[in-house]
Design an enzyme around this catalytic site. Structure first.
Site, PDB file in Angstrom:
ATOM      1  N   GLY A 221      50.950  43.956  40.135  1.00  0.00           N
ATOM      2  CA  GLY A 221      50.795  44.278  37.964  1.00  0.00           C
ATOM      3  C   GLY A 221      51.879  43.252  37.790  1.00  0.00           C
ATOM      4  O   GLY A 221      52.375  43.425  36.631  1.00  0.00           O
TER       5      GLY A 221
ATOM      6  N   ARG B 133      33.080  59.611  43.076  1.00  0.00           N
ATOM      7  CA  ARG B 133      34.378  58.522  42.061  1.00  0.00           C
ATOM      8  C   ARG B 133      33.739  59.373  41.348  1.00  0.00           C
ATOM      9  O   ARG B 133      34.825  59.474  40.308  1.00  0.00           O
ATOM     10  CB  ARG B 133      33.187  57.135  42.199  1.00  0.00           C
ATOM     11  CG  ARG B 133      33.711  56.375  41.408  1.00  0.00           C
ATOM     12  CD  ARG B 133      32.533  55.742  41.136  1.00  0.00           C
ATOM     13  NE  ARG B 133      31.858  55.037  40.931  1.00  0.00           N
ATOM     14  CZ  ARG B 133      31.073  54.055  40.244  1.00  0.00           C
ATOM     15  NH1 ARG B 133      31.231  53.087  42.314  1.00  0.00           N
ATOM     16  NH2 ARG B 133      29.549  54.399  40.002  1.00  0.00           N
TER      17      ARG B 133
ATOM     18  N   ASN C  50      39.233  44.704  30.281  1.00  0.00           N
ATOM     19  CA  ASN C  50      40.217  43.198  31.307  1.00  0.00           C
ATOM     20  C   ASN C  50      40.154  41.828  31.015  1.00  0.00           C
ATOM     21  O   ASN C  50      39.873  41.037  30.559  1.00  0.00           O
ATOM     22  CB  ASN C  50      38.824  43.373  32.761  1.00  0.00           C
ATOM     23  CG  ASN C  50      38.993  43.474  33.944  1.00  0.00           C
ATOM     24  OD1 ASN C  50      39.813  43.550  34.589  1.00  0.00           O
ATOM     25  ND2 ASN C  50      38.335  42.436  34.599  1.00  0.00           N
TER      26      ASN C  50
ATOM     27  N   HIS D 164      40.002  38.078  33.766  1.00  0.00           N
ATOM     28  CA  HIS D 164      38.942  38.276  34.735  1.00  0.00           C
ATOM     29  C   HIS D 164      39.563  36.511  35.217  1.00  0.00           C
ATOM     30  O   HIS D 164      39.861  36.152  34.292  1.00  0.00           O
ATOM     31  CB  HIS D 164      37.564  38.004  34.456  1.00  0.00           C
ATOM     32  CG  HIS D 164      36.737  37.658  36.005  1.00  0.00           C
ATOM     33  ND1 HIS D 164      36.631  38.786  36.868  1.00  0.00           N
ATOM     34  CD2 HIS D 164      36.156  36.701  36.019  1.00  0.00           C
ATOM     35  CE1 HIS D 164      36.125  37.629  37.940  1.00  0.00           C
ATOM     36  NE2 HIS D 164      35.546  36.783  37.402  1.00  0.00           N
TER      37      HIS D 164
ATOM     38  N   GLY E 176      27.755  46.844  33.567  1.00  0.00           N
ATOM     39  CA  GLY E 176      27.713  45.230  34.369  1.00  0.00           C
ATOM     40  C   GLY E 176      28.652  44.881  34.351  1.00  0.00           C
ATOM     41  O   GLY E 176      30.193  44.275  33.776  1.00  0.00           O
TER      42      GLY E 176
ATOM     43  N   ASP F 291      31.751  42.542  35.274  1.00  0.00           N
ATOM     44  CA  ASP F 291      32.021  41.059  34.419  1.00  0.00           C
ATOM     45  C   ASP F 291      31.173  40.624  33.150  1.00  0.00           C
ATOM     46  O   ASP F 291      30.995  39.786  32.808  1.00  0.00           O
ATOM     47  CB  ASP F 291      32.514  40.139  34.935  1.00  0.00           C
ATOM     48  CG  ASP F 291      34.342  40.518  36.183  1.00  0.00           C
ATOM     49  OD1 ASP F 291      34.550  41.241  36.604  1.00  0.00           O
ATOM     50  OD2 ASP F 291      33.786  40.273  37.265  1.00  0.00           O
TER      51      ASP F 291
ATOM     52  N   GLU G  57      46.504  33.497  32.593  1.00  0.00           N
ATOM     53  CA  GLU G  57      46.624  35.084  32.324  1.00  0.00           C
ATOM     54  C   GLU G  57      47.305  36.334  31.607  1.00  0.00           C
ATOM     55  O   GLU G  57      46.984  36.116  30.689  1.00  0.00           O
ATOM     56  CB  GLU G  57      45.910  35.841  33.583  1.00  0.00           C
ATOM     57  CG  GLU G  57      45.093  35.092  34.787  1.00  0.00           C
ATOM     58  CD  GLU G  57      45.141  36.001  35.538  1.00  0.00           C
ATOM     59  OE1 GLU G  57      45.282  37.084  35.878  1.00  0.00           O
ATOM     60  OE2 GLU G  57      44.109  34.866  36.082  1.00  0.00           O
TER      61      GLU G  57
END
Length: 194
Positions: free
Chosen positions: A14, A67, A109, A111, A145, A147, A176
């Protein structure tokens, strides 16, 4: 100012979660981290969040028949935290379409590549194998989809002679930690929308 309520989803240490928590310590920051959820009970990030007084939860997908049931339970937990936004920070599961659409426009997100380059895993190895001169990271909206969602912020990192996947990853991670809080701030202030 009413601060936006944010849940962070993690699978490991994290470090990006910690960058968001650090940013949110400033009372002027427009978002607060109200919960951290992991799909791994042993994720070190859970203890970091708990030490900061942040609610935590862990759910093993293997304990659920499907899921969808796993993701419905994640949604119930985040709704109990009254979450406005969801930040994925090294959450190593591909999320189902229903879950993504449920949170679309409110889930982002980080990446480790300059999307649309190098979607998925092993981004640093692939950049080096391609002889890329520039690499980096992207904060983007999550869409069904992998990323593929629209980028919010990107940061470039030069690829240096003699770089290994680890040395490149270490330099990308610094960026990041800088751009994720910046992107969340833009989202929470309404300066960027899906």
């Amino acid at each position: 100012m009413t601060r936006k309520r944010v849940a962070v989803l993690i699978s490991g240490r994290g470090s990006n979660m910690s960058a968001l928590i650090d940013a949110a310590r400033d009372p002027a920051y427009p978002a607060e981290i109200v919960g951290v959820l992991s799909n791994k009970a042993a994720a070190p990030g859970l203890a970091i969040a708990a030490n900061d007084g942040i609610a935590t939860a862990s759910l093993a997908q293997s304990k659920f028949p499907s899921r969808d049931m796993f993701e419905d339970t994640m949604t119930q937990i985040m709704e109990s935290w009254e979450v406005d936004y969801v930040c994925l920070a090294g959450f190593m599961r591909i999320l189902g379409e229903d879950f993504v659409i449920r949170w679309q426009g409110r889930m982002i997100n980080i990446h480790p590549s300059l999307l649309p380059l190098y979607k998925g895993l092993h981004t640093h190895e692939r950049a080096l194998a391609d002889g890329a001169s520039v690499h980096g990271c992207t904060v983007h909206f999550v869409t069904p989809g992998l990323d593929e969602g629209p980028a919010i912020v990107q940061a470039k990192v030069p690829v240096l002679a003699g770089d290994t996947p680890q040395s490149l990853a270490d330099r990308v991670l610094i960026e990041e930690h800088r751009i994720y809080p910046e992107a969340l701030k833009m989202l929470a202030e309404g300066r960027v929308t899906f």
